[in-house]
Design an enzyme around this catalytic site. Structure first.
Site: not given
Length: 327
Positions: A155, A157, A239-240, A269, A288-289
Site C-alpha cells: 500500500g 507505506i 504493521a501490527r 502493548e 510503536h513509534i
C-alpha cells in the site's frame, strides 16, 4: 450538519486544529463543529452527530449512534479494533488515515535496515566497553547494494519503502492481496500475489511487514514461514504485532534461524517488561513509534478537510474502508 471532533482533550489544541480545518474547507456552509474531549461526552452526543472524526470507537459507544451518523473518519490507518460487527453491518461510511504514515514509517524502516546491516548495536557496545573491535565489526556489516528486500503489503507505506530502498540500489519484491499476476512496476522488480509469499521469504535479505491486520493476516508469519527465510535474513515489523507469531519469532532469534529482527509493534502493548525480547541481542525494539511525528494531528485534520470537501460536494471519499476486506 454537525461534526464531532475527537482528536484531543486539550481545548487550546482543539481550537488550533479547528482553525486549520475551517481554513481548508472550500465552501462556507452551515456546519456546527463539536469538541469531543472524552468518550462519555461522545456517548452523550453521538446520536446527534452527522460526521465523526476520531482515532477509535468501541462497539458499546457505537451502539448509541443513530442512522444520522453518516460517516466516521479515523485518524489512524490500522483500525481493526474499531471494526465491530455492528459498525460493519451499519450504513455508516468508514475512512481511515492511510497515507499519512507512509513517509515517517518508511524513514523508520530505512533506519531499522541500516541499524541491522551496519551493526550499530556492535558500535554501541564499543562505546560502552571501549574495546577496539574494528575488524570484528567490519566483518559483520552488510552492503545494501544488490540485496533484496521483500515487502509484505504494497500500500502507501510499502510503496514508500520500495522507493527509498531503490535509492540504495536494492532489489525489491513485494506482495499484495489483490495482485493476481507476477509483474514489475516502478520501484518494484517483482510484484507478486500473496499466494507466492514463500518465494518472497526464500529470496529476501530483509523482509518488511507492512500489511493490515485482518483475519487472513493474523499469524501470517509463524514457524513454517520463519523456517523458509534465509539464516542471514532480517525480519522487520511496523504493521501490527499479531501478524507475527511472537513465540516462534523469539525461538527463531534465540536459535539464530534468522539473523535478526526489528520490531516496532507487539501482540500486547505496552510490551511486558519480562518479555524475552528485551534480553535477545539480535533484535532492535521500539515502542510503536514508527508512524508518530509532531505534526501528526495537523496532517490528520488536513486529510479530513480534503475528504470533508468531497463529502459536502457528493464526491467519492478517499481511503474508504471496505467492510468485507476490513481495510
Amino acid at each position: 450538519m454537525r461534526i464531532g471532533l475527537q482528536l484531543t482533550n486539550n481545548t487550546k489544541k482543539y481550537k488550533k486544529l479547528l482553525n486549520i480545518l475551517k481554513s481548508n474547507l472550500n465552501e462556507d456552509i452551515n456546519i456546527k463543529f463539536t469538541h469531543i474531549p472524552d468518550n462519555q461526552y461522545l456517548i452523550d452526543n453521538i446520536s446527534n452527530i452527522d460526521v465523526l472524526t476520531t482515532y477509535s470507537i468501541s462497539e458499546k459507544i457505537f451502539s448509541y449512534a443513530t442512522e444520522k451518523l453518516k460517516w466516521i473518519h479515523f485518524g489512524a490507518a490500522g483500525i481493526e479494533k474499531s471494526l465491530s460487527p455492528s459498525i460493519l453491518k451499519s450504513k455508516t461510511i468508514i475512512t481511515n488515515a492511510s497515507g499519512i504514515h507512509s513517509n515517517p514509517v518508511s524513514e523508520f524502516v530505512l533506519g531499522m535496515i541500516l541499524y541491522l546491516s551496519k551493526n550499530f548495536n556492535g558500535c554501541e557496545k564499543f562505546k560502552i566497553n571501549k574495546i577496539w573491535s574494528q575488524w570484528e565489526l567490519a566483518k559483520t556489516t552488510i552492503q545494501l547494494k544488490k540485496k533484496t528486500i521483500g515487502i509484505i503489503g504494497f500500500g502507501n507505506i510499502g510503496k514508500a519503502i520500495a522507493k527509498k530502498c531503490k535509492a540504495f540500489d536494492m532489489k525489491v519484491i513485494a506482495t499484495r492481496r489483490l495482485q493476481k499476476n507476477v509483474e514489475s512496476k516502478k520501484n518494484v522488480d517483482k510484484l507478486i500475489p500473496i499466494s507466492e509469499l514463500n518465494y518472497l521469504l526464500r529470496k529476501s535479505d530483509f523482509i518488511v511487514i507492512a500489511c493490515p491486520l485482518t483475519p487472513t493476516t493474523k499469524r501470517l508469519i509463524s514457524k513454517d514461514q520463519l523456517n523458509k527465510m534465509k539464516s542471514t535474513a532480517f525480519l522487520i515489523n511496523i504493521a501490527r504485532g499479531p501478524i507475527i507469531d511472537q513465540n516462534e519469532l523469539i525461538n527463531a532469534l534465540k536459535t539464530k534461524k534468522i539473523a535478526g529482527a526489528a520490531i516496532d509493534v507487539f501482540e500486547n502493548e505496552p510490551l511486558n517488561i519480562s518479555n524475552p525480547l528485551f534480553k535477545i541481542d539480535n533484535v532492535f525494539l521500539s515502542p510503536h513509534i514508527s508512524g508518530n511525528f509532531p505534526e501528526y494531528q495537523t496532517d490528520v485534520v488536513l486529510q479530513f478537510a480534503d475528504n470533508l470537501n468531497r463529502f459536502i460536494n457528493g464526491k467519492i471519499l478517499k481511503n474508504r474502508v471496505c467492510k468485507k476486506r476490513l481495510y
